[in-house]
Design a protein around this motif. Structure first.
Motif, PDB file in Angstrom:
ATOM      1  N   GLU A  56      -1.002  -3.620  -9.543  1.00 32.52           N
ATOM      2  CA  GLU A  56      -1.812  -3.291  -8.359  1.00 32.52           C
ATOM      3  C   GLU A  56      -2.985  -4.258  -8.243  1.00 32.52           C
ATOM      4  O   GLU A  56      -3.726  -4.476  -9.211  1.00 32.52           O
ATOM      5  CB  GLU A  56      -2.331  -1.862  -8.511  1.00 32.52           C
ATOM      6  CG  GLU A  56      -3.212  -1.410  -7.369  1.00 32.52           C
ATOM      7  CD  GLU A  56      -3.909  -0.103  -7.690  1.00 32.52           C
ATOM      8  OE1 GLU A  56      -3.385   0.959  -7.319  1.00 32.52           O
ATOM      9  OE2 GLU A  56      -4.992  -0.167  -8.300  1.00 32.52           O
ATOM     10  N   ARG A  58      -6.365  -5.056  -5.872  1.00 32.95           N
ATOM     11  CA  ARG A  58      -7.267  -4.486  -4.856  1.00 32.95           C
ATOM     12  C   ARG A  58      -8.044  -5.624  -4.205  1.00 32.95           C
ATOM     13  O   ARG A  58      -8.637  -6.463  -4.896  1.00 32.95           O
ATOM     14  CB  ARG A  58      -8.216  -3.483  -5.488  1.00 32.95           C
ATOM     15  CG  ARG A  58      -7.464  -2.239  -5.957  1.00 32.95           C
ATOM     16  CD  ARG A  58      -8.353  -1.193  -6.575  1.00 32.95           C
ATOM     17  NE  ARG A  58      -7.560  -0.003  -6.847  1.00 32.95           N
ATOM     18  CZ  ARG A  58      -7.396   0.993  -5.983  1.00 32.95           C
ATOM     19  NH1 ARG A  58      -8.015   0.962  -4.815  1.00 32.95           N
ATOM     20  NH2 ARG A  58      -6.641   2.045  -6.291  1.00 32.95           N
ATOM     21  N   GLU A 120      -4.381  -5.583  10.521  1.00 28.58           N
ATOM     22  CA  GLU A 120      -2.941  -5.317  10.621  1.00 28.58           C
ATOM     23  C   GLU A 120      -2.146  -6.624  10.659  1.00 28.58           C
ATOM     24  O   GLU A 120      -1.087  -6.739  10.044  1.00 28.58           O
ATOM     25  CB  GLU A 120      -2.631  -4.514  11.900  1.00 28.58           C
ATOM     26  CG  GLU A 120      -2.923  -3.047  11.823  1.00 28.58           C
ATOM     27  CD  GLU A 120      -1.980  -2.274  10.896  1.00 28.58           C
ATOM     28  OE1 GLU A 120      -2.350  -1.144  10.535  1.00 28.58           O
ATOM     29  OE2 GLU A 120      -0.906  -2.785  10.535  1.00 28.58           O
ATOM     30  N   LYS A 123      -1.989  -8.083   7.234  1.00 26.73           N
ATOM     31  CA  LYS A 123      -1.000  -7.331   6.432  1.00 26.73           C
ATOM     32  C   LYS A 123       0.409  -7.760   6.821  1.00 26.73           C
ATOM     33  O   LYS A 123       1.257  -8.000   5.947  1.00 26.73           O
ATOM     34  CB  LYS A 123      -1.189  -5.840   6.663  1.00 26.73           C
ATOM     35  CG  LYS A 123      -0.182  -4.955   5.950  1.00 26.73           C
ATOM     36  CD  LYS A 123      -0.525  -3.483   6.168  1.00 26.73           C
ATOM     37  CE  LYS A 123       0.586  -2.609   5.630  1.00 26.73           C
ATOM     38  NZ  LYS A 123       1.494  -2.111   6.619  1.00 26.73           N
ATOM     39  N   GLU A 127       3.226  -9.489   4.410  1.00 24.17           N
ATOM     40  CA  GLU A 127       4.553  -8.884   4.217  1.00 24.17           C
ATOM     41  C   GLU A 127       5.662  -9.900   4.500  1.00 24.17           C
ATOM     42  O   GLU A 127       6.626 -10.001   3.743  1.00 24.17           O
ATOM     43  CB  GLU A 127       4.722  -7.663   5.128  1.00 24.17           C
ATOM     44  CG  GLU A 127       3.982  -6.436   4.636  1.00 24.17           C
ATOM     45  CD  GLU A 127       3.965  -5.307   5.641  1.00 24.17           C
ATOM     46  OE1 GLU A 127       4.227  -5.551   6.838  1.00 24.17           O
ATOM     47  OE2 GLU A 127       3.663  -4.173   5.225  1.00 24.17           O
ATOM     48  N   SER A 139       4.544  -2.879  -2.056  1.00 23.62           N
ATOM     49  CA  SER A 139       3.995  -2.009  -1.014  1.00 23.62           C
ATOM     50  C   SER A 139       2.560  -2.444  -0.761  1.00 23.62           C
ATOM     51  O   SER A 139       1.907  -3.007  -1.646  1.00 23.62           O
ATOM     52  CB  SER A 139       4.063  -0.542  -1.428  1.00 23.62           C
ATOM     53  OG  SER A 139       3.267  -0.320  -2.569  1.00 23.62           O
ATOM     54  N   ILE A 140       2.099  -2.194   0.446  1.00 23.61           N
ATOM     55  CA  ILE A 140       0.728  -2.574   0.822  1.00 23.61           C
ATOM     56  C   ILE A 140       0.061  -1.392   1.506  1.00 23.61           C
ATOM     57  O   ILE A 140       0.621  -0.803   2.432  1.00 23.61           O
ATOM     58  CB  ILE A 140       0.722  -3.790   1.778  1.00 23.61           C
ATOM     59  CG1 ILE A 140       1.408  -4.991   1.112  1.00 23.61           C
ATOM     60  CG2 ILE A 140      -0.707  -4.147   2.160  1.00 23.61           C
ATOM     61  CD1 ILE A 140       1.483  -6.229   1.989  1.00 23.61           C
ATOM     62  N   ARG A 141      -1.137  -1.043   1.011  1.00 22.57           N
ATOM     63  CA  ARG A 141      -1.951  -0.037   1.695  1.00 22.57           C
ATOM     64  C   ARG A 141      -3.064  -0.762   2.431  1.00 22.57           C
ATOM     65  O   ARG A 141      -3.649  -1.698   1.885  1.00 22.57           O
ATOM     66  CB  ARG A 141      -2.642   0.886   0.681  1.00 22.57           C
ATOM     67  CG  ARG A 141      -1.748   1.697  -0.177  1.00 22.57           C
ATOM     68  CD  ARG A 141      -2.610   2.421  -1.218  1.00 22.57           C
ATOM     69  NE  ARG A 141      -1.793   2.931  -2.279  1.00 22.57           N
ATOM     70  CZ  ARG A 141      -1.230   4.134  -2.281  1.00 22.57           C
ATOM     71  NH1 ARG A 141      -1.449   4.955  -1.269  1.00 22.57           N
ATOM     72  NH2 ARG A 141      -0.479   4.532  -3.283  1.00 22.57           N
ATOM     73  N   LEU A 142      -3.368  -0.304   3.634  1.00 27.42           N
ATOM     74  CA  LEU A 142      -4.421  -0.950   4.404  1.00 27.42           C
ATOM     75  C   LEU A 142      -5.296   0.105   5.040  1.00 27.42           C
ATOM     76  O   LEU A 142      -4.803   1.023   5.697  1.00 27.42           O
ATOM     77  CB  LEU A 142      -3.809  -1.844   5.488  1.00 27.42           C
ATOM     78  CG  LEU A 142      -4.805  -2.459   6.465  1.00 27.42           C
ATOM     79  CD1 LEU A 142      -5.651  -3.511   5.777  1.00 27.42           C
ATOM     80  CD2 LEU A 142      -4.081  -3.075   7.659  1.00 27.42           C
ATOM     81  N   ASP A 143      -6.611  -0.054   4.837  1.00 27.50           N
ATOM     82  CA  ASP A 143      -7.561   0.796   5.540  1.00 27.50           C
ATOM     83  C   ASP A 143      -7.918   0.059   6.823  1.00 27.50           C
ATOM     84  O   ASP A 143      -8.584  -0.988   6.791  1.00 27.50           O
ATOM     85  CB  ASP A 143      -8.806   1.006   4.656  1.00 27.50           C
ATOM     86  CG  ASP A 143      -9.795   1.984   5.256  1.00 27.50           C
ATOM     87  OD1 ASP A 143      -9.887   2.053   6.502  1.00 27.50           O
ATOM     88  OD2 ASP A 143     -10.486   2.677   4.497  1.00 27.50           O
ATOM     89  N   ASP A 144      -7.501   0.619   7.957  1.00 30.74           N
ATOM     90  CA  ASP A 144      -7.718  -0.051   9.251  1.00 30.74           C
ATOM     91  C   ASP A 144      -9.185  -0.192   9.605  1.00 30.74           C
ATOM     92  O   ASP A 144      -9.559  -1.047  10.404  1.00 30.74           O
ATOM     93  CB  ASP A 144      -7.035   0.754  10.376  1.00 30.74           C
ATOM     94  CG  ASP A 144      -5.551   0.485  10.407  1.00 30.74           C
ATOM     95  OD1 ASP A 144      -4.800   1.305  10.965  1.00 30.74           O
ATOM     96  OD2 ASP A 144      -5.148  -0.557   9.861  1.00 30.74           O
ATOM     97  N   TYR A 148      -9.874  -2.811   3.719  1.00 34.17           N
ATOM     98  CA  TYR A 148      -9.582  -2.746   2.283  1.00 34.17           C
ATOM     99  C   TYR A 148      -8.081  -2.652   2.080  1.00 34.17           C
ATOM    100  O   TYR A 148      -7.403  -1.866   2.716  1.00 34.17           O
ATOM    101  CB  TYR A 148     -10.292  -1.534   1.675  1.00 34.17           C
ATOM    102  CG  TYR A 148     -10.277  -1.481   0.169  1.00 34.17           C
ATOM    103  CD1 TYR A 148      -9.481  -0.559  -0.509  1.00 34.17           C
ATOM    104  CD2 TYR A 148     -11.064  -2.343  -0.584  1.00 34.17           C
ATOM    105  CE1 TYR A 148      -9.478  -0.507  -1.882  1.00 34.17           C
ATOM    106  CE2 TYR A 148     -11.062  -2.297  -1.968  1.00 34.17           C
ATOM    107  CZ  TYR A 148     -10.266  -1.374  -2.612  1.00 34.17           C
ATOM    108  OH  TYR A 148     -10.259  -1.319  -3.984  1.00 34.17           O
ATOM    109  N   VAL A 150      -4.678  -2.702  -0.716  1.00 34.26           N
ATOM    110  CA  VAL A 150      -4.154  -2.566  -2.075  1.00 34.26           C
ATOM    111  C   VAL A 150      -2.706  -3.051  -2.041  1.00 34.26           C
ATOM    112  O   VAL A 150      -1.899  -2.535  -1.282  1.00 34.26           O
ATOM    113  CB  VAL A 150      -4.194  -1.101  -2.552  1.00 34.26           C
ATOM    114  CG1 VAL A 150      -3.671  -0.993  -3.979  1.00 34.26           C
ATOM    115  CG2 VAL A 150      -5.609  -0.546  -2.473  1.00 34.26           C
ATOM    116  N   GLU A 152       0.759  -3.742  -4.158  1.00 31.76           N
ATOM    117  CA  GLU A 152       1.482  -3.424  -5.396  1.00 31.76           C
ATOM    118  C   GLU A 152       2.730  -4.289  -5.470  1.00 31.76           C
ATOM    119  O   GLU A 152       3.525  -4.315  -4.530  1.00 31.76           O
ATOM    120  CB  GLU A 152       1.874  -1.946  -5.428  1.00 31.76           C
ATOM    121  CG  GLU A 152       0.688  -1.024  -5.626  1.00 31.76           C
ATOM    122  CD  GLU A 152       1.080   0.438  -5.610  1.00 31.76           C
ATOM    123  OE1 GLU A 152       2.280   0.748  -5.709  1.00 31.76           O
ATOM    124  OE2 GLU A 152       0.186   1.271  -5.481  1.00 31.76           O
TER     125      GLU A 152
END
Lengths: 468, 251
Positions: A56, A58, A120, A123, A127, A139-144, A148, A150, A152
């Protein structure tokens, strides 16, 4: 008992023993003495990140700023960062660029790019890069709101290469005046990039990155090819004015022009005199990743790394995997018991062969290093179901003592399981991520082993039992 | 239509409608790790026992859903994940985590006490432990000893996107093969039979998804392949039953 029948029975016993051996090897292993310890020489299974965990990273939006001397044109646009001291002339450096030099605070990300749309977009580009570079499991987490992110990545992939290239590289390509730092051609004029290896003698290769420009870019290229040349200055010194192709401010190639350049593309040598195949492939891969970055455009938002990359274990631990193994074994035993009750000796042997088929599949998945995901495990369940169906059909046909029991069974069976065959082939072709490949390869190898195992072993033994 | 069949259809219809309502109101129960959540990362100076952390989680969170994940190769760091971690919960977690192996260290250094001194000693120890715990939590540095993150969700559509194209292509080819198969078997109503199978497959999918939604089964990456396999099993069983019916008719 005739000689022929005796040899058939012995063969049947041998094949049964082989099946039992396969079961033992698959579910227990082969232990050999290594350095005073007993070690299982059967390779471990390769699991996806769902089971084995993931690395992971960040990342937060880079809000740093620094003071820098830049060239500014009449309209106030920044035309490059001052890079004096790179001239090959001994003359004192003078600003002959036509732009004014100003000291400005340069932010990594200006306020106007910091919005949900650009987060976005960033991201999405990451990808696409990961997909192009062969990442099988991420996998990708995105705070819109804050940007921020993350990311993986699976340990089964080349994490360092993927992370450094796909995630960390902004991808800003520029052709700059090496002496002054003025940007001559920016990436808005770049149309595409491609890679080709070239060899004059068929033994050593040079890897070229071909960058194609649009009409305006080609015109600028033509102009600078007449300016950035080797010449003699007024003092009689041999001077060479270079251009540099940079990515994210770092030079990837510096050159000058020997003659006027009329092509719309420039070929950048990224590796030369390569004769070793492995080295050649590594260079091609590296060049291809640069080409991919160029083709996919630069990241709108620049990120900074918050951690060095942590291995996050999944919540499927060794105990859960052991429970799964036990459930599988219990299921295979249950199937054997049910077959034995219904079909007596033939049923018992059919149960053994069913377990051996699954054992052989697991061994092949381990040896070939096929990534096993939760979906692959479900696929194994599906294969048990269809093999049980096949064996049941075959035993029924044997009961009726039809002459062509096996061929009848095959014909009837494949006219029924064709959807699974189709899924196996399509999913094997779409090797986009480890779960898809895991399903496809598990089903493909399962179906292949099933037909071979049943044709060679199950059919021979079951049809020769009780034959006189 | 037989009564049993009518009852079965009614039950299926009710389950699907209930499932749609549940999805409409609450959505699927996406697994905690994939959802938006808070994470407390704590670093021990030694290897820890995951069960100890789970016990602490149960004490602090009570009924609230949480997960514990080991971080790093040396198993000395932990993620405690929950949908939200309030300030009070965070403080409670930090207190208990910092005290977790502190207590065992204290026990190792304690000398034997006589019976008369036990009560006094216990009182003193409790006071000492309390003050040590408070001071240990105060000494913890965010960013070094622990971190608190708010993590966004991993979108299910991102996880399922790789499956969409191969599944659609497989479905189209299966439908075409079904039509060819019915023609080869000289079925009377090829298109009707094909549409019947497709319709039943869709109803099976809706039924399964409704059951997953109603029972709040945690949804994760397995959902699409899992549903697909159920449909494949149904297709295989359906074709097998058709062949048996045909064989029985022939007999």
């Amino acid at each position: 008992m005739g000689k022929k029948t005796l040899s058939k029975k012995l063969m049947a016993i041998l094949l049964t023993l082989i099946s039992i051996a396969i079961i033992v090897i698959a579910f227990v292993g082969i232990y050999m003495q290594q350095l005073n310890k007993l070690k299982n020489i059967v390779p471990d299974a390769t699991y996806s990140s769902e089971i084995d965990g993931a690395i992971e990273y960040r990342l937060s939006v880079d809000n740093t700023e620094e003071e820098a001397e830049v060239y500014v044109d009449d309209e106030g646009n920044i035309r490059g960062e001052v890079a004096n001291g790179n001239s090959t002339s001994s003359e004192d450096w003078e600003n002959n660029t036509g732009f004014t030099i100003e000291s400005q605070i340069i932010r990594q990300n200006s306020d106007d790019v910091l919005n949900a749309e650009n987060y976005e977009k960033t991201k999405g580009i990451i990808e696409k890069r990961l997909d192009s570079m062969g990442a099988t499991d991420y996998s990708i987490r995105l705070d819109d709101n804050t940007g921020y992110m993350v990311v993986e990545l699976s340990e089964n992939d080349d994490i360092n290469y993927l992370y450094e290239t796909a995630v960390c590289t902004t991808g800003k390509i520029e052709v700059i005046d090496y002496q002054t730092g003025v940007v001559l051609i920016d990436d808005s004029h770049i149309v595409s990039a491609s890679v080709y290896p070239y060899s004059q003698d068929g033994i050593t290769y040079t890897i070229y990155l071909n960058i194609e420009f649009d009409e305006e870019g080609a015109q600028i290229l033509n102009d600078i090819s007449t300016e950035y040349i080797a010449y003699t200055n007024d003092n009689g010194e041999s001077v060479t004015d270079y251009v540099s192709i940079t990515m994210d401010g770092s030079s990837i190639y510096t050159t000058y022009f020997g003659e006027e350049y009329t092509d719309s593309a420039i070929s950048v040598p990224l590796g030369s005199n390569i004769s070793d195949e492995d080295t050649l492939n590594a260079y091609i891969e590296s060049a291809q990743s640069i080409a991919t970055i160029i083709n996919l455009e630069e990241l709108p938002v620049i990120y900074t790394q918050d951690n060095t990359g942590y291995l996050i274990q999944s919540n499927i631990d060794d105990i859960a995997l052991l429970v799964l193994k036990v459930v599988l074994i219990v299921l295979l035993i249950l199937i054997t018991i049910i077959f034995t009750i219904k079909y007596k000796l033939k049923g018992f042997l059919a149960g053994i062969f069913n377990a051996a088929f699954i054992g052989l599949l697991i061994l092949i998945l381990k040896v070939l290093g096929i990534v096993i995901s939760i979906s692959s495990i479900i696929s194994i369940g599906l294969l048990i179901f269809i093999n049980v169906l096949f064996i049941k059909k075959y035993l029924e046909n044997l009961k009726n003592e039809t002459e062509k029991s096996y061929l009848q069974t095959l014909k009837s069976f494949y006219s029924v399981i064709f959807p699974i065959i189709i899924v196996a082939f399509i999913y094997t072709m779409f090797s986009v991520n480890s779960s898809i490949t895991g399903i496809g390869m598990t089903l493909f190898w399962g179906l292949l082993i099933e037909i071979l195992f049943n044709t060679i072993i199950s059919r021979y033994v079951l049809s020769n039992i009780n034959k006189k | 239509m037989e009564t049993k069949k009518k009852i079965l259809i009614a039950i299926i219809a009710i389950i699907i409608i209930a499932g749609c309502i549940v999805v409409g109101i609450k959505g699927f129960n996406v697994s905690l790790y994939l959802r938006e959540h808070d994470t407390l990362q704590y670093t021990f100076e030694q290897k820890f026992n995951k069960d100890d952390i789970i016990s602490i989680g149960n004490e602090v969170f009570g009924e609230k859903d949480f997960e514990v994940r080991t971080v790093e190769v040396f198993d000395d760091s932990v993620y405690i994940i929950s949908e939200t971690i309030s300030e009070e919960e965070k403080q409670a977690l930090l207190e208990k985590l910092s005290a977790l192996y502190q207590e065992s260290t204290d026990e190792e250094t304690n000398t034997e006490q006589t019976a008369e001194n036990v009560a006094d000693t216990e009182t003193n120890e409790t006071i000492n432990t309390d003050s040590e715990t408070t001071s240990v939590v105060d000494e913890l540095v965010e960013g070094t000893d622990y971190n608190v993150y708010h993590d966004s969700k991993i979108r299910l559509r991102d996880l399922l996107r790789p499956y969409i194209l191969p599944t659609i292509i497989s479905a189209i080819i299966i439908i075409v093969c079904m039509i060819i198969r019915y023609k080869i078997l000289k079925s009377e109503k090829v298109i009707k039979n094909t549409l019947k199978v497709i319709g039943k497959s869709i109803i099976l999918l809706l039924l399964l998804l409704s059951i997953v939604a109603i029972l709040r089964i945690p949804v994760s990456t397995w959902i699409l392949p899992g549903m697909m396999f159920f449909v494949l099993i149904y297709l295989v069983i359906n074709f097998e039953m058709e062949i048996r019916r045909k064989d029985e008719k022939a007999d």
